[in-house]
Scaffold this motif. Structure first.
Motif, short mmCIF file in Angstrom:
data_model
loop_
_atom_site.label_atom_id
_atom_site.label_comp_id
_atom_site.label_asym_id
_atom_site.label_seq_id
_atom_site.Cartn_x
_atom_site.Cartn_y
_atom_site.Cartn_z
N ARG A 18 37.11 21.88 11.70
CA ARG A 18 36.64 23.24 12.01
C ARG A 18 37.82 24.16 12.30
N PHE A 19 38.86 23.62 12.94
CA PHE A 19 40.03 24.45 13.21
C PHE A 19 40.72 24.83 11.89
N LYS A 20 40.74 23.90 10.95
CA LYS A 20 41.31 24.20 9.64
C LYS A 20 40.52 25.34 8.97
N HIS A 21 39.20 25.30 9.12
CA HIS A 21 38.35 26.39 8.61
C HIS A 21 38.74 27.72 9.26
N VAL A 22 38.98 27.70 10.57
CA VAL A 22 39.36 28.93 11.28
C VAL A 22 40.68 29.48 10.72
N LEU A 23 41.64 28.60 10.47
CA LEU A 23 42.92 29.06 9.89
C LEU A 23 42.69 29.66 8.50
N GLY A 24 41.80 29.04 7.73
CA GLY A 24 41.49 29.55 6.40
C GLY A 24 40.83 30.93 6.48
N VAL A 25 39.91 31.09 7.43
CA VAL A 25 39.25 32.40 7.60
C VAL A 25 40.29 33.44 8.03
N MET A 26 41.20 33.03 8.91
CA MET A 26 42.23 33.97 9.39
C MET A 26 43.09 34.46 8.22
N ASN A 27 43.60 33.55 7.42
CA ASN A 27 44.47 33.95 6.31
C ASN A 27 43.70 34.80 5.29
N THR A 28 42.47 34.39 5.00
CA THR A 28 41.66 35.14 4.02
C THR A 28 41.31 36.52 4.55
N ALA A 29 40.95 36.59 5.84
CA ALA A 29 40.55 37.87 6.43
C ALA A 29 41.75 38.83 6.52
N VAL A 30 42.92 38.32 6.86
CA VAL A 30 44.10 39.19 6.93
C VAL A 30 44.45 39.72 5.54
N ALA A 31 44.33 38.86 4.52
CA ALA A 31 44.60 39.30 3.15
C ALA A 31 43.60 40.39 2.72
N LEU A 32 42.32 40.19 3.03
CA LEU A 32 41.31 41.20 2.68
C LEU A 32 41.57 42.50 3.45
N ALA A 33 41.97 42.37 4.70
CA ALA A 33 42.25 43.56 5.52
C ALA A 33 43.38 44.38 4.90
N LYS A 34 44.46 43.71 4.49
CA LYS A 34 45.57 44.41 3.83
C LYS A 34 45.09 45.10 2.57
#
Ligand code: DGI
Ligand code: FE
Ligand code: FE
Ligand code: FE
Length: 187
Positions: A18-34
């Motif tokens: 689940r923590f790995k999922h959180v890291l994946g969401v973080m990287n994906t969300a930051v990329a979408l935000a940019k």
């Protein structure tokens, strides 16, 4: 609280996968935000905390929903839905997040809702398409990341509703209103 400290605290609450999922969401969300001009810091914090209540005790969550006067309808639906509003509660009271936009992105990350902000759409869709997610149709959604946040969000909520319907699971009204909102927008 510093995002790296938040990440550390979240790690203590979640199993490794689940923590790995959180890291994946973080990287994906930051990329979408940019990509879509949303403040990166908001996306990072919302992503780090979005599943913070995922493994919280069910009866404790029921108590929080009652005491904090959250929508009582939640209690009539699957307990999987509860970690989203309870996560927003923990983000506020335990992690000191005061930004209402971040709290809403956490609160609505499971059901969506009509009239979502861009940050809410980013967290909802990053949650679905982050690299470790696997379900039939996920690659089609990933391929839509450059098509605009509304198209990506509409396809994502439609996928979720169709998946629940295929399993005869009741769909929370906010999710149905979310899809209707996009369909009406197109006219
Ligand atoms: O917490 P995650 O697994 O990362 O993802 P999530 O928070 O988007 O969804 C958690 C679960 O909630 C997922 O297995 C599907 C379920 N779910 C989402 N919307 C609804 C729902 N279940 C029901 N019964 N009704 C819904 O509207
Ligand atoms: Fe979740
Ligand atoms: Fe989701
Ligand atoms: Fe998640």
């Amino acid at each position: 609280m510093d995002p790296s400290l938040m990440l550390q605290k979240v790690k203590e609450r979640l199993p490794e996968k689940r923590f790995k999922h959180v890291l994946g969401v973080m990287n994906t969300a930051v990329a979408l935000a940019k990509q879509y001009g949303v403040p990166e810091d908001q996306a990072r914090i919302a992503a780090i905390l979005h599943d913070v209540a995922k493994f919280a005790d069910r009866e404790w969550m029921r108590g929080i929903i009652e005491k904090q006067k959250m929508d009582p309808l939640l209690l009539d639906y699957h307990h999987e839905l509860w970690h989203a509003p309870v996560g927003a509660y923990l983000a506020s009271y335990e992690f000191g997040v005061e930004d209402a936009g971040i709290l809403d992105a956490i609160r609505y990350h499971t059901t969506g809702r009509a009239g979502m902000s861009d940050l809410e759409k980013i967290i909802y869709t990053a949650d679905m398409i982050e690299p470790s997610r696997q379900f039939p149709g996920v690659d089609r959604l990933r391929a839509m990341k450059n098509d605009g946040l509304d198209r990506l969000m509409e396809a994502s909520i439609r996928q979720s509703i169709e998946f629940l319907a295929s399993k005869n699971q009741p769909v929370y009204p906010d999710s149905l209103k979310c899809l209707e909102h996009f369909e009406q927008q197109k006219g």
